[in-house]
Design a protein around this motif. Structure first.
Motif, PDB file in Angstrom:
ATOM      1  N   GLY A   1      -7.311   6.784 -21.107  1.00 42.55           N
ATOM      2  CA  GLY A   1      -7.009   5.892 -19.979  1.00 42.55           C
ATOM      3  C   GLY A   1      -6.846   4.426 -20.342  1.00 42.55           C
ATOM      4  N   LYS A   2      -6.788   4.109 -21.626  1.00 47.81           N
ATOM      5  CA  LYS A   2      -6.663   2.703 -22.054  1.00 47.81           C
ATOM      6  C   LYS A   2      -5.353   2.092 -21.553  1.00 47.81           C
ATOM      7  CE  LYS A   2      -6.506   3.829 -26.472  1.00 47.81           C
ATOM      8  NZ  LYS A   2      -6.578   5.302 -26.483  1.00 47.81           N
ATOM      9  N   THR A   3      -4.251   2.791 -21.832  1.00 49.50           N
ATOM     10  CA  THR A   3      -2.945   2.246 -21.459  1.00 49.50           C
ATOM     11  C   THR A   3      -2.810   2.142 -19.948  1.00 49.50           C
ATOM     12  OG1 THR A   3      -1.940   3.060 -23.481  1.00 49.50           O
ATOM     13  CG2 THR A   3      -0.449   2.625 -21.658  1.00 49.50           C
ATOM     14  N   THR A   4      -3.332   3.120 -19.231  1.00 48.89           N
ATOM     15  CA  THR A   4      -3.276   3.067 -17.771  1.00 48.89           C
ATOM     16  C   THR A   4      -4.015   1.828 -17.263  1.00 48.89           C
ATOM     17  OG1 THR A   4      -3.139   5.473 -17.685  1.00 48.89           O
ATOM     18  CG2 THR A   4      -3.844   4.362 -15.670  1.00 48.89           C
ATOM     19  N   THR A   5      -5.175   1.538 -17.851  1.00 53.44           N
ATOM     20  CA  THR A   5      -5.939   0.344 -17.452  1.00 53.44           C
ATOM     21  C   THR A   5      -5.121  -0.913 -17.728  1.00 53.44           C
ATOM     22  OG1 THR A   5      -7.962   1.534 -18.023  1.00 53.44           O
ATOM     23  CG2 THR A   5      -8.157  -0.851 -17.748  1.00 53.44           C
ATOM     24  N   LEU A   6      -4.515  -0.962 -18.927  1.00 48.04           N
ATOM     25  CA  LEU A   6      -3.709  -2.132 -19.287  1.00 48.04           C
ATOM     26  C   LEU A   6      -2.525  -2.292 -18.338  1.00 48.04           C
ATOM     27  CD1 LEU A   6      -3.555  -4.198 -21.788  1.00 48.04           C
ATOM     28  CD2 LEU A   6      -1.584  -2.844 -22.456  1.00 48.04           C
TER      29      LEU A   6
ATOM     30  N   ILE B   1      -2.364  -1.379 -15.295  1.00 48.77           N
ATOM     31  CA  ILE B   1      -2.852  -1.857 -13.998  1.00 48.77           C
ATOM     32  C   ILE B   1      -3.022  -3.380 -14.048  1.00 48.77           C
ATOM     33  CG2 ILE B   1      -4.882  -1.879 -12.465  1.00 48.77           C
ATOM     34  CD1 ILE B   1      -5.109   1.166 -12.956  1.00 48.77           C
ATOM     35  N   VAL B   2      -3.537  -3.886 -15.184  1.00 42.43           N
ATOM     36  CA  VAL B   2      -3.663  -5.342 -15.335  1.00 42.43           C
ATOM     37  C   VAL B   2      -2.274  -5.984 -15.336  1.00 42.43           C
ATOM     38  CG1 VAL B   2      -4.474  -7.230 -16.815  1.00 42.43           C
ATOM     39  CG2 VAL B   2      -5.828  -5.123 -16.645  1.00 42.43           C
ATOM     40  N   ALA B   3      -1.320  -5.309 -15.998  1.00 41.11           N
ATOM     41  CA  ALA B   3       0.035  -5.873 -16.135  1.00 41.11           C
ATOM     42  C   ALA B   3       0.809  -5.892 -14.823  1.00 41.11           C
ATOM     43  CB  ALA B   3       0.819  -5.054 -17.160  1.00 41.11           C
ATOM     44  N   GLY B   4       0.498  -4.933 -13.944  1.00 35.97           N
ATOM     45  CA  GLY B   4       1.305  -4.789 -12.737  1.00 35.97           C
ATOM     46  C   GLY B   4       2.374  -3.729 -12.914  1.00 35.97           C
ATOM     47  N   LEU B   5       2.260  -2.914 -13.958  1.00 35.87           N
ATOM     48  CA  LEU B   5       3.200  -1.806 -14.158  1.00 35.87           C
ATOM     49  C   LEU B   5       2.720  -0.544 -13.458  1.00 35.87           C
ATOM     50  CD1 LEU B   5       3.967  -2.415 -17.953  1.00 35.87           C
ATOM     51  CD2 LEU B   5       5.583  -2.697 -16.055  1.00 35.87           C
ATOM     52  N   GLU B   6       1.453  -0.513 -13.089  1.00 36.77           N
ATOM     53  CA  GLU B   6       0.903   0.560 -12.244  1.00 36.77           C
ATOM     54  C   GLU B   6       0.105  -0.106 -11.135  1.00 36.77           C
ATOM     55  OE1 GLU B   6       1.620   3.640 -12.714  1.00 36.77           O
ATOM     56  OE2 GLU B   6       1.773   3.896 -14.891  1.00 36.77           O
ATOM     57  N   THR B   7       0.075   0.541  -9.986  1.00 39.68           N
ATOM     58  CA  THR B   7      -0.789   0.074  -8.898  1.00 39.68           C
ATOM     59  C   THR B   7      -2.030   0.953  -8.907  1.00 39.68           C
ATOM     60  OG1 THR B   7       1.267  -0.153  -7.702  1.00 39.68           O
ATOM     61  CG2 THR B   7      -0.734  -0.560  -6.457  1.00 39.68           C
ATOM     62  N   PRO B   8      -3.224   0.364  -8.773  1.00 44.65           N
ATOM     63  CA  PRO B   8      -4.413   1.220  -8.697  1.00 44.65           C
ATOM     64  C   PRO B   8      -4.397   2.047  -7.417  1.00 44.65           C
ATOM     65  CG  PRO B   8      -4.986  -1.075  -8.250  1.00 44.65           C
ATOM     66  CD  PRO B   8      -3.545  -1.061  -8.660  1.00 44.65           C
ATOM     67  N   ASP B   9      -5.141   3.153  -7.397  1.00 50.51           N
ATOM     68  CA  ASP B   9      -5.294   3.939  -6.165  1.00 50.51           C
ATOM     69  C   ASP B   9      -5.850   3.036  -5.065  1.00 50.51           C
ATOM     70  OD1 ASP B   9      -4.541   6.108  -7.688  1.00 50.51           O
ATOM     71  OD2 ASP B   9      -6.572   6.939  -7.859  1.00 50.51           O
ATOM     72  N   ALA B  10      -5.688   3.475  -3.825  1.00 50.83           N
ATOM     73  CA  ALA B  10      -6.172   2.688  -2.678  1.00 50.83           C
ATOM     74  C   ALA B  10      -7.632   2.304  -2.887  1.00 50.83           C
ATOM     75  CB  ALA B  10      -6.020   3.506  -1.408  1.00 50.83           C
ATOM     76  N   GLY B  11      -7.952   1.060  -2.552  1.00 52.27           N
ATOM     77  CA  GLY B  11      -9.344   0.598  -2.686  1.00 52.27           C
ATOM     78  C   GLY B  11      -9.554  -0.219  -3.935  1.00 52.27           C
ATOM     79  N   GLY B  12      -8.664  -0.100  -4.914  1.00 53.60           N
ATOM     80  CA  GLY B  12      -8.799  -0.874  -6.143  1.00 53.60           C
ATOM     81  C   GLY B  12      -8.128  -2.231  -6.004  1.00 53.60           C
ATOM     82  N   ALA B  13      -8.642  -3.230  -6.723  1.00 54.44           N
ATOM     83  CA  ALA B  13      -8.038  -4.559  -6.653  1.00 54.44           C
ATOM     84  C   ALA B  13      -8.079  -5.234  -8.015  1.00 54.44           C
ATOM     85  CB  ALA B  13      -8.768  -5.417  -5.616  1.00 54.44           C
ATOM     86  N   VAL B  14      -7.082  -6.097  -8.242  1.00 56.97           N
ATOM     87  CA  VAL B  14      -6.981  -6.838  -9.502  1.00 56.97           C
ATOM     88  C   VAL B  14      -6.905  -8.328  -9.170  1.00 56.97           C
ATOM     89  CG1 VAL B  14      -5.638  -7.167 -11.626  1.00 56.97           C
ATOM     90  CG2 VAL B  14      -5.645  -4.917 -10.495  1.00 56.97           C
ATOM     91  N   PHE B  15      -7.744  -9.110  -9.818  1.00 57.32           N
ATOM     92  CA  PHE B  15      -7.741 -10.555  -9.590  1.00 57.32           C
ATOM     93  C   PHE B  15      -7.468 -11.296 -10.887  1.00 57.32           C
ATOM     94  CE2 PHE B  15     -10.481  -8.608  -6.464  1.00 57.32           C
ATOM     95  CZ  PHE B  15     -10.108  -9.228  -5.282  1.00 57.32           C
ATOM     96  N   PHE B  16      -6.598 -12.305 -10.810  1.00 55.08           N
ATOM     97  CA  PHE B  16      -6.423 -13.271 -11.894  1.00 55.08           C
ATOM     98  C   PHE B  16      -7.010 -14.574 -11.346  1.00 55.08           C
ATOM     99  CE2 PHE B  16      -2.342 -11.551 -14.202  1.00 55.08           C
ATOM    100  CZ  PHE B  16      -3.009 -10.376 -14.483  1.00 55.08           C
ATOM    101  N   GLY B  17      -8.140 -14.989 -11.881  1.00 58.89           N
ATOM    102  CA  GLY B  17      -8.818 -16.139 -11.291  1.00 58.89           C
ATOM    103  C   GLY B  17      -9.108 -15.804  -9.838  1.00 58.89           C
TER     104      GLY B  17
ATOM    105  N   VAL C   1       3.124  -6.993 -25.217  1.00 59.76           N
ATOM    106  CA  VAL C   1       3.704  -6.440 -26.443  1.00 59.76           C
ATOM    107  C   VAL C   1       3.389  -4.947 -26.476  1.00 59.76           C
ATOM    108  CG1 VAL C   1       3.644  -6.440 -28.973  1.00 59.76           C
ATOM    109  CG2 VAL C   1       3.452  -8.602 -27.724  1.00 59.76           C
ATOM    110  N   PHE C   2       4.441  -4.151 -26.638  1.00 61.41           N
ATOM    111  CA  PHE C   2       4.266  -2.699 -26.679  1.00 61.41           C
ATOM    112  C   PHE C   2       4.230  -2.220 -28.121  1.00 61.41           C
ATOM    113  CE2 PHE C   2       6.517  -3.896 -22.847  1.00 61.41           C
ATOM    114  CZ  PHE C   2       5.851  -3.191 -21.865  1.00 61.41           C
TER     115      PHE C   2
ATOM    116  N   LEU D   1      -1.101  -9.245 -23.020  1.00 59.15           N
ATOM    117  CA  LEU D   1      -1.466  -7.822 -23.006  1.00 59.15           C
ATOM    118  C   LEU D   1      -0.812  -7.126 -24.190  1.00 59.15           C
ATOM    119  CD1 LEU D   1      -0.895  -7.260 -19.191  1.00 59.15           C
ATOM    120  CD2 LEU D   1      -3.045  -7.777 -20.361  1.00 59.15           C
ATOM    121  N   LEU D   2      -1.619  -6.483 -25.011  1.00 56.97           N
ATOM    122  CA  LEU D   2      -1.111  -5.886 -26.248  1.00 56.97           C
ATOM    123  C   LEU D   2      -1.483  -4.412 -26.277  1.00 56.97           C
ATOM    124  CD1 LEU D   2      -2.488  -8.772 -28.506  1.00 56.97           C
ATOM    125  CD2 LEU D   2      -0.119  -8.478 -27.824  1.00 56.97           C
ATOM    126  N   ASP D   3      -0.470  -3.552 -26.382  1.00 59.45           N
ATOM    127  CA  ASP D   3      -0.717  -2.108 -26.404  1.00 59.45           C
ATOM    128  C   ASP D   3      -0.448  -1.564 -27.803  1.00 59.45           C
ATOM    129  OD1 ASP D   3      -1.226   0.495 -25.830  1.00 59.45           O
ATOM    130  OD2 ASP D   3       0.298   0.703 -24.265  1.00 59.45           O
TER     131      ASP D   3
END
Ligand code: ATP
Length: 347
Positions: free
Chosen positions: A45-50, A52-68, A85-86, A161-163
């Motif tokens: 699940g590392k790439t999926t987490t990354l 989600i941070v990048a905005g390439l996946e949306t988390p399931d309902a209820g999840g949230a991502v904050f930058f500052g 970087v991929f 973000l580096l994969d």
């Protein structure tokens, strides 16, 4: 160039694909300017987490991502100010090095003079000046990787973000580039999330490491905490080599050490403790000089060290690292002395 790093927070972020949950709800905070490494086996699940941070996946309902202070959960990647970087680098084959590095600035309609200045600065930073006008296919793997990094940094992202950026390179080059990457990330001071399954990379680059397995976070800690104070066997075995002790010798050691052996949080709730140690925390001595004894099984000379396996001292063969120059013969009886601070108790 100026980077304004932001802290990142993931709150209850999970991900389900076609009814299968591949990421359990995770909470994670990343300090401004920190390099956080996501480490774990393939598929954890590392790439999926990354993503989600990048905005390439949306988390399931209820999840949230904050930058500052900004809730970016619903923002697509192009509105998050991230550089990525991929593993494959995904460079544009029809553009030169300069064209690749300046691409993002051009499409953002940056003034040509500023594009040129920024690109020159990045090419110098990545030691690519001599290659500025080359086509991508004329570059080595290491150079391509530096072009990808330069391109990711061109728009002064808030987050890098580096994969698996080093995975495609051969082992020797990877060692050098890992060092370069370390210097670069420390120098930039940009908030970085770095995905790898390579523990050496994780140890060298991470301010903190998140060890993941099967869609869960097993442990978050500094490289030293992860290595010397793993919270469970999965972490202990995934990061480095670890030896398990058992039987009378272990009971004596536990009784003698009393409260002196570090135990992870929540230890009291586990089963009976078992003791573990790292290969470099033991010494081989004459058998009469130690209470833990066995027979040398294999001896591998690795240059800077020699790795010896010893049977008969514990349920499984013990792996002991000794100085490269020291010589042990397979079949000989040996004693094993373990440094007290090297003992790790795990439930
Ligand atoms: P690797 O190092 O192999 O990339 P990883 O730890 O980065 O592994 P992920 O890529 O996050 O793992 O994948 C986690 C799980 O989710 C895997 O079982 C993968 O097959 C699955 N998965 C990822 N993306 C999708 C998708 N778009 N659709 C369906 N399943 C997916």
């Amino acid at each position: 160039m100026k980077f304004t790093p932001v802290p990142i927070a993931l709150a209850q972020c999970s991900k389900t694909f076609h009814g299968t949950r591949v990421l359990e709800p995770i909470d994670l905070t990343i300090g401004a300017g920190e390099t956080l490494v996501l480490l774990g086996p393939s598929g954890c699940g590392k790439t999926t987490t990354l993503r989600i941070v990048a905005g390439l996946e949306t988390p399931d309902a209820g999840g949230a991502v904050f930058f500052g202070g900004d809730d970016v959960t619903r923002l697509p990647i192009e509105r998050r100010q991230v550089g990525m970087v991929f593993q494959s680098y995904a460079l544009f084959p029809n553009l030169t090095v300069r064209g690749n590095v300046g691409y993002g600035l051009k499409i953002a309609k940056t003034e040509p003079a500023l594009v040129r200045k920024r690109v020159d600065e990045l090419l110098a930073m990545m030691r690519l000046e001599a290659h500025a006008d080359k086509a991508i296919h004329q570059l080595s793997g290491g150079q391509r990787q530096r072009v990808a990094l330069a391109r990711a940094l061109a728009r002064e992202p808030r987050v890098l973000l580096l994969d698996e950026p080093l995975t495609a390179l051969d082992a020797r080059l990877r060692d050098t580039l890992r060092r370069d990457m370390n210097t670069l990330l420390r120098g930039l001071g940009i908030t970085t999330v770095y995905v790898t399954h390579d523990q050496a990379e994780a140890m060298e680059l991470g301010d903190r490491i998140v060890v993941m397995s099967a869609g869960r976070i097993e442990q978050i800690g500094t490289p030293r905490e992860i290595y010397y104070r793993p919270v469970n066997r999965a972490v202990a075995q995934f990061v480095g080599t670890i030896n398990r002790l058992a039987g009378q010798w272990q009971e004596n050691a536990l009784a003698t050490a009393g409260g002196c052996i570090d135990t992870p949080e929540g230890f009291a709730h586990g089963g009976p403790p078992e003791l573990f140690f790292r290969p470099e925390d033991a010494r081989l001595v004459a058998p009469e000089r130690a209470s833990l004894r066995g027979v040398v099984e294999t001896v591998s000379f690795l240059g800077e060290r020699t790795r010896v396996t010893v049977t008969g001292a514990a349920p499984e063969a013990l792996v002991i690292d000794v100085a490269g120059r020291s010589q042990w013969a397979p079949g000989s009886a040996v004693g094993i002395e373990i440094a007290a601070e090297g003992l790790i108790a795990l439930p």
